[in-house]
Design an enzyme around this catalytic site. Structure first.
Site, PDB file in Angstrom:
ATOM      1  N   GLY A 240       3.011  60.256   3.101  1.00  0.00           N
ATOM      2  CA  GLY A 240       2.485  58.904   3.269  1.00  0.00           C
ATOM      3  C   GLY A 240       3.084  58.079   4.380  1.00  0.00           C
ATOM      4  O   GLY A 240       2.578  56.991   4.686  1.00  0.00           O
ATOM      5  N   PRO A 276       5.233  65.254   3.909  1.00  0.00           N
ATOM      6  CA  PRO A 276       4.645  64.516   5.029  1.00  0.00           C
ATOM      7  C   PRO A 276       3.498  65.299   5.678  1.00  0.00           C
ATOM      8  O   PRO A 276       3.586  66.513   5.842  1.00  0.00           O
ATOM      9  CB  PRO A 276       5.812  64.383   6.013  1.00  0.00           C
ATOM     10  N   ARG A 314     -12.377  59.673  11.207  1.00  0.00           N
ATOM     11  CA  ARG A 314     -11.571  58.524  10.791  1.00  0.00           C
ATOM     12  C   ARG A 314     -12.149  57.166  11.199  1.00  0.00           C
ATOM     13  O   ARG A 314     -12.177  56.246  10.369  1.00  0.00           O
ATOM     14  CB  ARG A 314     -10.129  58.674  11.280  1.00  0.00           C
ATOM     15  N   TYR A 318     -12.872  55.116   7.874  1.00  0.00           N
ATOM     16  CA  TYR A 318     -11.920  54.067   7.503  1.00  0.00           C
ATOM     17  C   TYR A 318     -11.919  52.892   8.481  1.00  0.00           C
ATOM     18  O   TYR A 318     -11.092  51.998   8.357  1.00  0.00           O
ATOM     19  CB  TYR A 318     -10.479  54.604   7.491  1.00  0.00           C
ATOM     20  N   CYS A 344     -26.903  60.985  15.017  1.00  0.00           N
ATOM     21  CA  CYS A 344     -27.953  60.025  14.692  1.00  0.00           C
ATOM     22  C   CYS A 344     -27.549  59.125  13.531  1.00  0.00           C
ATOM     23  O   CYS A 344     -28.138  59.180  12.442  1.00  0.00           O
ATOM     24  CB  CYS A 344     -29.231  60.778  14.362  1.00  0.00           C
ATOM     25  N   GLU A 345     -26.498  58.347  13.747  1.00  0.00           N
ATOM     26  CA  GLU A 345     -26.009  57.377  12.761  1.00  0.00           C
ATOM     27  C   GLU A 345     -25.361  56.264  13.567  1.00  0.00           C
ATOM     28  O   GLU A 345     -24.606  56.539  14.490  1.00  0.00           O
ATOM     29  CB  GLU A 345     -24.884  57.971  11.881  1.00  0.00           C
TER      30      GLU A 345
HETATM   31  C1  LIG Z   1      -2.486  63.885   1.518  1.00  0.00           C
HETATM   32  C2  LIG Z   1      -1.284  64.106   0.736  1.00  0.00           C
HETATM   33  C3  LIG Z   1      -0.031  64.110   1.364  1.00  0.00           C
HETATM   34  C4  LIG Z   1       0.170  63.822   2.822  1.00  0.00           C
HETATM   35  O1  LIG Z   1      -0.049  62.480   3.120  1.00  0.00           O
HETATM   36  P1  LIG Z   1       0.292  61.911   4.575  1.00  0.00           P
HETATM   37  O2  LIG Z   1      -0.066  60.487   4.492  1.00  0.00           O
HETATM   38  O3  LIG Z   1      -0.547  62.655   5.537  1.00  0.00           O
HETATM   39  O4  LIG Z   1       1.743  62.114   4.808  1.00  0.00           O
HETATM   40  C5  LIG Z   1       1.079  64.401   0.583  1.00  0.00           C
HETATM   41  N1  LIG Z   1       0.957  64.658  -0.748  1.00  0.00           N
HETATM   42  C6  LIG Z   1      -0.228  64.641  -1.375  1.00  0.00           C
HETATM   43  C7  LIG Z   1      -0.287  64.934  -2.813  1.00  0.00           C
HETATM   44  C8  LIG Z   1      -1.385  64.360  -0.658  1.00  0.00           C
HETATM   45  O5  LIG Z   1      -2.557  64.335  -1.288  1.00  0.00           O
END
Ligand SMILES: *Cc1c(COP(=O)(O)O)cnc(C)c1O
Length: 415
Positions: A240, A276, A314, A318, A344-345
């Site tokens: 994350g 990560p 992306r 998002y 075509c969007e």
């Molecule tokens: C997608 C995901 C990650 C990786 O997330 P990042 O934001 O890309 O670091 C890690 N663990 C789980 C369970 C995920 O679904």
């Protein structure tokens, strides 16, 4: 930190001008920097060098075999979310003892496949899943390690589609219910070995505090379980960590590491796991695309490129920002335009309202920070062949995925 930059007038990936890759491989093409991948892994690894830890690169961010192999060579483990990702990781030489399996909807076949391969552990996301794993492990007579993915109810302050640790999200099990599941697992010690506590609160997180909030909650759970005699040996803090797409200032892995180590002091015999994805590959890749046409509308200017939302979802999905650079630096007037693909969007755009130099058909554009959730999210929509992928190493490069052909498009179809 990455290794894409202008040298003189030309844009380079490490020691290779991107225009050369366009000429030889065609466009659109994803270009990855090997040195950047190594650097990112090492930054993470070093951040935790003082404590037992396993970095499990999250395969879904970029699942190309050569990318996985790059991390295998570094000694990385892997976080997978499907049987297909397990297959890829093993093909690339991953050690099953360093693979963790997450996801809310693991099928019976996937569970069986992973148990047979002897993965490190399952991150279990529901009581029913735990019973399914128990049953399959019993049938295979293979004791299987599990962690429960807890939902710590922490707001990661990111895009709602990629926030995963709130009560309203589909992921994990609420803490109190999770305790019951550990106690259930303990009743089946022949099949199940509850060894981990797991959480993953979301993606593109640019502050430390949500991580720390989640860590404090899971840390307490580790203590509580240990007090009840459940030998938790692994705490998995998920992935994350965010990256810079525009102006974000996410914490460096070393700062993240310091904070985590500080907060876990006093918990002995604990191996930390991290998953990560984006932070490892995001800035290590670009999408190179060619301008097909430019068009002046009455309200807007459009730059129409040969890459589209099927290549990089992306922005459409998002509303994400990706910086865009011309492969030839030039002075002169700038123009505000939307960069759009051929699909075509009206949602098919790579960028909106960008200041760009005057461009002409044939010019090349680099869509930056496209290494994570770029190719891995791409599709064949509009029957477009998927892009090629290239790995640059110093002054050389190799094609690590050929551009698809029309034959590839109809593979498996019957009429
Ligand atoms: C997608 C995901 C990650 C990786 O997330 P990042 O934001 O890309 O670091 C890690 N663990 C789980 C369970 C995920 O679904």
């Amino acid at each position: 930190m990455h290794f894409f930059r202008y040298r003189g007038k030309d844009f380079y990936a490490e020691g290779v001008p991107v225009s050369r890759i366009a000429k030889q491989v065609g466009t659109p093409v994803f270009i990855y920097s090997h040195k950047t991948l190594n650097r990112h892994y090492e930054a993470f690894h070093k951040a935790f060098s003082g404590v037992p830890h396993i970095i499990c690169y999250s395969v879904k961010a970029n699942s190309n075999l050569a990318v996985i192999k790059t991390f295998v060579d570094e000694g990385s483990g892997f976080d997978i979310v499907s049987g297909g990702e397990l297959f890829r990781a093993l093909k690339a030489g991953a050690d099953p003892k360093k693979i963790v399996f997450s996801g809310v909807g693991k099928t019976r076949d996937e569970i069986e496949y992973a148990i047979k391969k002897g993965i490190l552990m399952f991150n279990v996301e529901s009581p029913q899943e735990l019973r399914e794993i128990n049953k399959i492990a019993g049938r295979l007579k293979k004791k299987t390690r599990i962690a429960i993915r807890v939902n710590p109810d922490v707001d990661p302050r990111t895009h709602p589609y990629i926030s995963t640790g709130l009560k309203k999200n589909k992921f994990g099990i609420e803490t109190e219910e999770a305790v019951k599941e550990y106690i259930y697992a303990r009743r089946y010690l022949k099949n199940l070995e509850p060894v981990g506590v797991d959480c993953h609160i979301g993606s593109q997180i640019t502050q430390l505090s949500p991580f720390i909030d989640a860590l404090r909650k899971t840390r307490e759970l580790v203590r509580l379980l240990r007090d009840q005699g459940i030998a938790i040996s692994h705490l998995n803090l998920g992935g994350g960590l965010g990256i810079t797409y525009e102006e974000e200032r996410p914490p460096h892995p070393s700062r993240y590491g310091q904070a985590v180590i500080r907060e876990t002091k006093g918990l002995d015999n604990l191996t930390l796991i991290f998953e990560p994805g984006r932070a490892m590959v995001g800035n290590a890749g670009i999408l190179l695309t060619r301008v097909l046409y430019t068009k002046k509308g009455t309200m807007k200017n459009f730059i129409i490129t040969d890459a589209a939302m099927n290549d990089l979802a992306r922005p459409s999905l998002y509303g994400s920002y990706h910086a865009i650079k011309a492969s030839k630096r030039r002075a002169g007037e700038e123009l505000t335009a939307d960069v759009v693909g051929p699909i075509c969007e009206s949602g098919d755009f790579l960028a909106r309202g960008r200041e760009l130099p005057a461009l002409a058909p044939g010019d090349l554009l680099c869509v930056m920070s496209a290494g994570a959730y770029g190719f891995s999210m791409s599709s064949n929509y509009n029957s477009r062949t998927r892009a090629a992928e290239v790995m640059v190493k110093g002054r050389t490069y190799s094609v690590i995925r050929k551009r698809e052909t029309f034959r590839d498009l109809i593979r498996g179809e019957v009429y």
